[in-house]
Design a protein around this motif. Structure first.
Motif, short mmCIF file in Angstrom:
data_model
loop_
_atom_site.label_atom_id
_atom_site.label_comp_id
_atom_site.label_asym_id
_atom_site.label_seq_id
_atom_site.Cartn_x
_atom_site.Cartn_y
_atom_site.Cartn_z
N GLY A 17 0.82 -1.22 0.00
CA GLY A 17 0.00 0.00 0.00
C GLY A 17 0.84 1.25 0.00
N THR A 19 1.53 3.47 -2.79
CA THR A 19 1.45 4.36 -3.95
C THR A 19 1.08 5.79 -3.55
OG1 THR A 19 -0.86 3.70 -4.27
CG2 THR A 19 0.82 2.52 -5.55
N ILE A 22 1.16 7.46 3.72
CA ILE A 22 2.25 7.05 4.62
C ILE A 22 3.20 6.08 3.91
CG2 ILE A 22 2.77 5.78 6.75
CD1 ILE A 22 0.00 6.83 7.83
N ARG A 42 -3.22 -1.55 -5.59
CA ARG A 42 -4.01 -2.34 -6.54
C ARG A 42 -3.77 -1.85 -7.96
NH1 ARG A 42 -9.40 -1.25 -3.41
NH2 ARG A 42 -8.14 0.63 -3.17
N LYS A 43 -3.50 -0.54 -8.07
CA LYS A 43 -3.22 0.01 -9.40
C LYS A 43 -2.02 0.95 -9.31
CE LYS A 43 -6.74 3.48 -8.41
NZ LYS A 43 -6.71 3.17 -7.00
N ALA A 67 -0.91 -5.52 -6.91
CA ALA A 67 -1.51 -6.72 -6.29
C ALA A 67 -2.57 -6.26 -5.32
CB ALA A 67 -0.45 -7.54 -5.55
N ASP A 68 -3.71 -6.95 -5.33
CA ASP A 68 -4.78 -6.68 -4.38
C ASP A 68 -4.59 -7.61 -3.18
OD1 ASP A 68 -7.05 -6.39 -2.89
OD2 ASP A 68 -8.44 -6.47 -4.59
N LEU A 69 -4.19 -7.03 -2.06
CA LEU A 69 -3.81 -7.84 -0.89
C LEU A 69 -5.00 -8.25 -0.04
CD1 LEU A 69 -0.57 -5.93 0.09
CD2 LEU A 69 -0.87 -7.76 -1.56
N ASN A 95 1.73 -2.06 5.35
CA ASN A 95 1.10 -0.74 5.50
C ASN A 95 -0.30 -0.66 4.89
OD1 ASN A 95 1.16 2.35 5.76
ND2 ASN A 95 0.95 2.07 3.54
N VAL A 151 1.61 -1.58 10.25
CA VAL A 151 1.04 -0.28 10.61
C VAL A 151 -0.22 -0.51 11.43
CG1 VAL A 151 0.15 1.91 9.77
CG2 VAL A 151 2.05 0.79 8.60
N TYR A 167 -12.72 -1.43 12.04
CA TYR A 167 -11.37 -0.98 11.68
C TYR A 167 -10.48 -0.95 12.93
CZ TYR A 167 -7.60 2.27 10.52
OH TYR A 167 -6.36 2.85 10.37
N LYS A 171 -7.11 -3.32 13.84
CA LYS A 171 -5.77 -2.82 14.18
C LYS A 171 -5.33 -3.37 15.55
CE LYS A 171 -4.81 -0.27 10.53
NZ LYS A 171 -3.69 -0.59 9.63
N GLY A 198 -1.27 8.42 14.59
CA GLY A 198 -2.45 9.08 15.15
C GLY A 198 -3.32 9.55 13.99
N VAL A 200 -3.11 11.38 10.53
CA VAL A 200 -2.10 11.80 9.55
C VAL A 200 -2.80 12.30 8.29
CG1 VAL A 200 -0.03 11.08 8.30
CG2 VAL A 200 -0.64 9.95 10.46
N THR A 202 -3.70 12.40 5.06
CA THR A 202 -3.68 11.60 3.83
C THR A 202 -5.11 11.49 3.30
OG1 THR A 202 -4.21 9.46 4.84
CG2 THR A 202 -1.88 10.10 4.85
N HIS A 205 -8.44 10.80 5.30
CA HIS A 205 -9.32 11.79 5.93
C HIS A 205 -10.03 12.69 4.91
CE1 HIS A 205 -7.85 10.54 9.82
NE2 HIS A 205 -6.62 10.63 9.37
P1 NAP Z 1 -3.92 6.02 1.96
O1 NAP Z 1 -3.30 7.36 1.72
O2 NAP Z 1 -5.39 5.84 1.76
O3 NAP Z 1 -3.12 4.93 1.06
C1 NAP Z 1 -3.50 3.60 1.09
C2 NAP Z 1 -2.57 2.78 0.21
O4 NAP Z 1 -2.96 1.40 0.30
C3 NAP Z 1 -2.63 3.15 -1.25
O5 NAP Z 1 -1.36 2.98 -1.84
C4 NAP Z 1 -3.62 2.13 -1.83
O6 NAP Z 1 -3.42 1.96 -3.22
C5 NAP Z 1 -3.21 0.90 -1.01
N1 NAP Z 1 -4.26 -0.12 -0.93
C6 NAP Z 1 -5.56 0.03 -0.55
N2 NAP Z 1 -6.20 -1.14 -0.63
C7 NAP Z 1 -5.29 -2.06 -1.05
C8 NAP Z 1 -5.35 -3.45 -1.35
N3 NAP Z 1 -6.49 -4.14 -1.22
N4 NAP Z 1 -4.22 -4.08 -1.77
C9 NAP Z 1 -3.06 -3.39 -1.92
N5 NAP Z 1 -2.94 -2.06 -1.66
C10 NAP Z 1 -4.05 -1.41 -1.25
O7 NAP Z 1 -3.63 5.49 3.44
P2 NAP Z 1 -2.78 6.11 4.64
O8 NAP Z 1 -3.60 7.12 5.34
O9 NAP Z 1 -1.41 6.46 4.17
O10 NAP Z 1 -2.73 4.83 5.59
C11 NAP Z 1 -1.70 3.86 5.53
C12 NAP Z 1 -1.84 2.95 6.72
O11 NAP Z 1 -1.82 3.72 7.92
C13 NAP Z 1 -3.15 2.14 6.76
O12 NAP Z 1 -2.89 0.87 7.28
C14 NAP Z 1 -4.01 2.94 7.74
O13 NAP Z 1 -4.98 2.14 8.34
C15 NAP Z 1 -2.95 3.40 8.72
N6 NAP Z 1 -3.32 4.58 9.50
C16 NAP Z 1 -3.56 5.76 8.91
C17 NAP Z 1 -3.88 6.86 9.68
C18 NAP Z 1 -4.15 8.22 9.10
O14 NAP Z 1 -4.55 9.11 9.86
N7 NAP Z 1 -3.92 8.45 7.82
C19 NAP Z 1 -3.98 6.72 11.08
C20 NAP Z 1 -3.72 5.50 11.66
C21 NAP Z 1 -3.38 4.42 10.85
P3 NAP Z 1 -4.63 1.43 -4.20
O15 NAP Z 1 -5.83 2.26 -3.86
O16 NAP Z 1 -4.11 1.60 -5.61
O17 NAP Z 1 -4.82 -0.01 -3.88
#
Ligand code: NAP
Length: 261
Positions: A17, A19, A22, A42-43, A67-69, A95, A151, A167, A171, A198, A200, A202, A205
């Protein structure tokens, strides 16, 4: 000034994850250390060529693996493709994850349960499972520990916000399953740690308007959301045998003081 972890040069680092958000910031931080980095989603992201070129200019070698995980077959496919390209795995960062959606208890159905569990639990379990022989081999060959970093989330401690119970529970499940893996795989030279963000800034939100963001920020001692670049050094630290070779089974909360265990 960016931190310097010389022992991460040439390490083979698979980040799920990655692309955007984080994961991408972390991938770029590893490239800056001269690591060999696998990006995944995934893409492919819109500007993939620019991203890969930037990481190469910065000193690292990188490649993207679609890859779709949420499916075990996707986890196997990702590990196989990464190993075919880089010859093994030294560091795995689990992640990929997300809310999927917000549903109160009365609205949770089987489909939603499966979607949240597949993305946040199955993906980590199966990617780690398929990576395990390669991590073991890395530790054996290098004489240093291999590292798995998953993560987690502040929601894994608190239970999650409105509609995010599944969710948050997923975690907490990650926080817990790492303890078992520490008990049974430390002797093989593999460390397991969690980075628990906490709030972040991205796409996670994207559903929040300015008023909601300000309300959340007011509850954070630092007074603001975290930046993705502020998460990345925690992963470098846990990946570096020189820095954290005796640290395993820990949760590092990177949250501006929003939650104190
Ligand atoms: P994000 O910006 O939404 O990015 C998610 C990434 O995961 C993207 O690269 C997405 O690419 C990929 N992804 C989603 N579904 C997938 C799948 N089925 N297979 C493979 N890749 C997949 O997320 P983020 O906010 O950086 O969060 C990253 C991690 O931190 C997550 O585990 C989230 O739960 C955790 N987290 C985030 C926050 C926050 O405040 N942002 C807080 C606590 C924890 P595609 O869409 O192309 O698949």
């Amino acid at each position: 000034m960016s931190p310097n972890f010389p022992d991460l040069k040439d390490k083979r680092v698979l980040i799920t994850g990655s692309t955007m958000g984080i994961g991408l910031a972390t991938a770029q931080a590893f490239a800056h250390q001269g690591a060999r980095v696998g990006l995944n989603g995934r893409k492919a992201p819109e500007h993939l060529d620019d991203i890969l070129a930037g990481m190469q200019t910065d000193g690292g070698e990188s490649a993207f693996f679609a890859a779709d995980l949420a499916h075990s077959a996707g986890c196997q496919q990702l590990v196989d493709a990464f190993v075919a390209r880089f010859g093994g795995i030294d560091v795995l960062i689990n992640n990929a994850g997300g809310l999927v959606g917000r549903k109160p208890l009365e609205a949770i159905d089987d489909e939603f349960f499966d979607a949240v569990s597949d993305l946040n639990m199955r993906s980590v379990l199966m990617t780690t499972r398929f990576a395990l022989p390669h991590l073991r081999e890395s530790a054996k060959q290098s004489g240093q520990t291999a590292s798995v970093i998953s993560v987690g989330s502040i929601a894994g401690h608190t239970g999650g916000g409105p509609g995010a119970a599944l969710y948050g529970a997923s975690k907490a499940w990650l926080h817990n399953i790492h303890k078992n893996w520490v008990d049974f795989h430390t002797a093989e030279g593999i460390r397991f740690n969690i980075v628990s963000p906490g709030t972040v800034d991205t796409a996670f939100h994207a559903d929040k308007n300015e008023e909601v963001r300000q309300r959340i920020s007011a509850g954070i001692p630092m007074g603001r959301f975290g930046k993705t670049s502020e998460m990345a050094p925690a992963f470098l630290f846990f990946a570096s045998h020189a820095c954290s070779g005796y640290i395993t089974g820990q949760i590092l909360d990177v949250n501006g003081g929003q939650y104190m265990p």
